[in-house]
Design a protein around this motif. Sequence first.
Motif, mmCIF file in Angstrom:
data_model
loop_
_atom_site.group_PDB
_atom_site.id
_atom_site.type_symbol
_atom_site.label_atom_id
_atom_site.label_comp_id
_atom_site.label_asym_id
_atom_site.label_seq_id
_atom_site.Cartn_x
_atom_site.Cartn_y
_atom_site.Cartn_z
ATOM 1 N N LYS A 177 39.139 17.476 176.471
ATOM 2 C CA LYS A 177 40.305 18.427 176.571
ATOM 3 C C LYS A 177 40.821 18.608 177.912
ATOM 4 C CE LYS A 177 41.574 23.306 175.326
ATOM 5 N NZ LYS A 177 42.795 22.904 175.161
ATOM 6 N N ALA A 202 42.940 15.545 178.524
ATOM 7 C CA ALA A 202 44.223 15.644 177.971
ATOM 8 C C ALA A 202 45.236 16.560 178.489
ATOM 9 C CB ALA A 202 44.091 16.033 176.503
ATOM 10 N N ASP A 203 44.620 18.041 178.729
ATOM 11 C CA ASP A 203 45.306 19.011 179.373
ATOM 12 C C ASP A 203 45.895 18.653 180.793
ATOM 13 O OD1 ASP A 203 44.884 20.692 177.121
ATOM 14 O OD2 ASP A 203 43.370 21.782 178.420
ATOM 15 N N ILE A 206 48.137 15.127 180.087
ATOM 16 C CA ILE A 206 49.196 15.160 179.029
ATOM 17 C C ILE A 206 49.956 16.454 178.798
ATOM 18 C CG2 ILE A 206 49.840 14.449 176.576
ATOM 19 C CD1 ILE A 206 47.375 12.597 176.962
ATOM 20 N N PRO A 254 49.621 18.973 176.661
ATOM 21 C CA PRO A 254 50.406 19.013 175.324
ATOM 22 C C PRO A 254 51.074 20.395 175.286
ATOM 23 C CG PRO A 254 48.201 18.946 174.957
ATOM 24 C CD PRO A 254 48.258 18.737 176.429
ATOM 25 N N GLN A 255 50.226 21.575 175.664
ATOM 26 C CA GLN A 255 51.120 22.806 175.511
ATOM 27 C C GLN A 255 52.143 22.779 176.410
ATOM 28 O OE1 GLN A 255 47.702 22.362 176.402
ATOM 29 N NE2 GLN A 255 46.412 23.041 174.844
ATOM 30 N N ALA A 293 54.280 20.447 177.008
ATOM 31 C CA ALA A 293 55.348 19.658 176.477
ATOM 32 C C ALA A 293 55.925 20.246 175.266
ATOM 33 C CB ALA A 293 54.561 18.413 175.814
ATOM 34 N N LYS A 294 55.166 21.197 174.466
ATOM 35 C CA LYS A 294 55.676 21.914 173.137
ATOM 36 C C LYS A 294 56.534 22.948 173.779
ATOM 37 C CE LYS A 294 53.482 23.320 168.944
ATOM 38 N NZ LYS A 294 52.277 23.879 168.396
ATOM 39 N N PRO A 334 60.219 20.886 176.394
ATOM 40 C CA PRO A 334 60.101 19.357 176.360
ATOM 41 C C PRO A 334 60.863 18.545 177.381
ATOM 42 C CG PRO A 334 60.528 20.267 174.094
ATOM 43 C CD PRO A 334 60.488 21.285 175.234
ATOM 44 N N TRP A 378 58.890 18.589 180.589
ATOM 45 C CA TRP A 378 57.644 17.998 180.310
ATOM 46 C C TRP A 378 58.213 16.222 180.562
ATOM 47 C CZ3 TRP A 378 56.171 13.889 177.158
ATOM 48 C CH2 TRP A 378 54.992 13.756 177.134
ATOM 49 N N TYR A 386 50.060 27.879 178.111
ATOM 50 C CA TYR A 386 51.124 26.837 178.382
ATOM 51 C C TYR A 386 51.250 26.198 179.571
ATOM 52 C CZ TYR A 386 52.824 28.013 173.776
ATOM 53 O OH TYR A 386 53.027 28.272 172.389
#
Lengths: 241, 427
Positions: A56, A59-60, A63, A65-66, A68-69, A72, A75, B106
């Motif tokens: 994690k 990834a965090d 990438i 991901p949060q 990016a969401k 965008p 990101w 976030y």
Amino acid sequence: METYLWITSVWGIYLTAVVFFGGMAWRIYQWATTPKSPVRLGMFPKPKSGAGRFGKLLADTFIAPQSAKIEPTMWIFAMAFHVAALGAFVGHLRLIREFPLLPAWLGEAGMNTFAAWSGSIAGTLMLVGVLFWIARRTFGPYKNLSVPEDYLLLFLLLGVIVMGDHMRFVYGGVVHAATYREWFVSLLTFKPEIPAELLASNVGVSLGTHMLFTDLLLMYFPFSKLVHAIGAFSSNLVRSE
Amino acid sequence: MDSTQLTTLTGVIDKKMNRQLKQYLDICARCAICKDACHQYVGTGDFKYLPARRAELIRQIYKKYFTKTGEFVPALYEARDPDENLLDELYDSTYACTGCRRCMYYCPFSIDTAWILSVAKAILIAAGKGNEMLGQLADAAIFKGDNAEMFNDVMVSGFEDIQEEVRAITGNPNSQVPVNKEGADILYVALAGAHSIRPAAVIFEEAGENWTISMFEAANYGFFYGDVEKARLITKRYIDEAKRLGVKEIVVPECGHAYRVAEFFYEAWSKEPMPFKISHILEKVDQYIKSGRITVDKGLIEGKVTYHDPCQLGRNGGKFEEPRDIVKAVTDNFVDLTPNRAEQWCCGGGGGIVAMEEFKDVRLASGIKKVEQLKASGATVLACPCENCRLQIEELNEVHELGLQVWQVIDLVVAAMPLKGTKPTHV
């Protein structure tokens, strides 16, 4: 021009190396010697195993991901910039030694073409990323959040990228990696010299200015918000604690 | 500003400094990705509520007094003294923050703005600018802890009244609300008010649990106020009680911050390991249902039911599924809000903000995302296991005429239990 190059691209680099590595070591020492937060600051969902936490964390950090969401556009530009910067860094390793395998496959001309394409793409993406950030800071509804540090760093980055691109786009077909390598390896072996090819054209001015901005950026790096480059790992790890 | 005050306020940062805080202050890139995460910034568009801006005020002091670059070139960071201007903005942005940590979720670096604001609160308190209402509520709770015997009779008689109500609901004349029961397995630390005790008592009694009720409430205004010592003393009241009664487990009620305080903060405040297992009441209820210790019937709850994750219980407490499983056990007509779980919008009522009248406007404006979510769900019943969330959402319900019934989860459970006594009406 020779003096300019000696200042920015020889002695400046030695000074930068000392300040950058010393500064980063001092920064890490400061973080490491400050006691941890007494409260566990993690949030959920939280991986249960050590491997899960490590995964994690990667990834965090790489990438996000949060992020990016939720935004965008930001990101995509940030990702493009960072990936391009990584690509540019890898490309710059040719300053130390030629890549293994690739030149054998591609041949000398092929290698130059490959470097031209990859360098141009990386240089363009970084430029677009920095211009986007400058615009976002200057015209965004939350521009009041920005402080002079933000603009200073973007200005230095812009200088580094524009001059790097200048060398790539204008002199890319004239001066190749081998020439720069001669100069850079002489620095690493503490027998600094500036090859005649760099003094024969105005590429020396571009290199000198590219290095001037690079020196300034890297000397400020450990004392700026750019330390997120290393701090993000531990702050993202805390998320799983 | 005068130098004594300056020394005091920078001293607070020095005392509170830790690795995470230092990193958060050093690495924030001011990228503003947090702007869309914060219900208050989204709801008001007011710059001071942008999470990175809230943290930036502390960063400005930190840069000037704790970093060399900020000391020599303060203009580069807009570094400055904690003067009246700064403290006034800090007061608004800090005490308005509900501590939901959606911005942290976030953030590409997972910066915990609420953790930075815990230092902001300590600074405000040292400057004599702590929120008075929260401070008074905290002091009242500590006073009650110091003078427990003064409150004993009125508490016990209150519990006896609730016991009568419980018996009416269960239809069992032996149902109890046990008080000061030594050797009980569970100490249930409720909220002030029968609504928090009655349904829990019905469930504990029907499950045949060996429990006892706490003399103290789980709410902790010292935590909201931002004074660690007050917060510790308030929690210590029921920790000491649990030690005295020799229970094995402390169960906290449908209250978001009570769970987080007991499970995550108290050990750090008291500097000793928590001697009890801490559970949220919904963990227990979920177990009772799954193991068949209590029975619930589907079909007794009318309408489409949805569930709101309180931030302190969900994103910050990790209890996403237990409450959902309970709600799904009492109805087939369940719909989740979008987004949900870790991405759930804060309702806008956390962090003690419902107790501070001065923030009413921003609080209601910040609820707009929750209102949109609730409307989109088409639900008529909301299950919500947090007192502050319920107060906020009930107010949003009125203002926006949502026509929603806002229930505690344990009330839904009791309503779905086939009991011999009188059905309680929705409160």
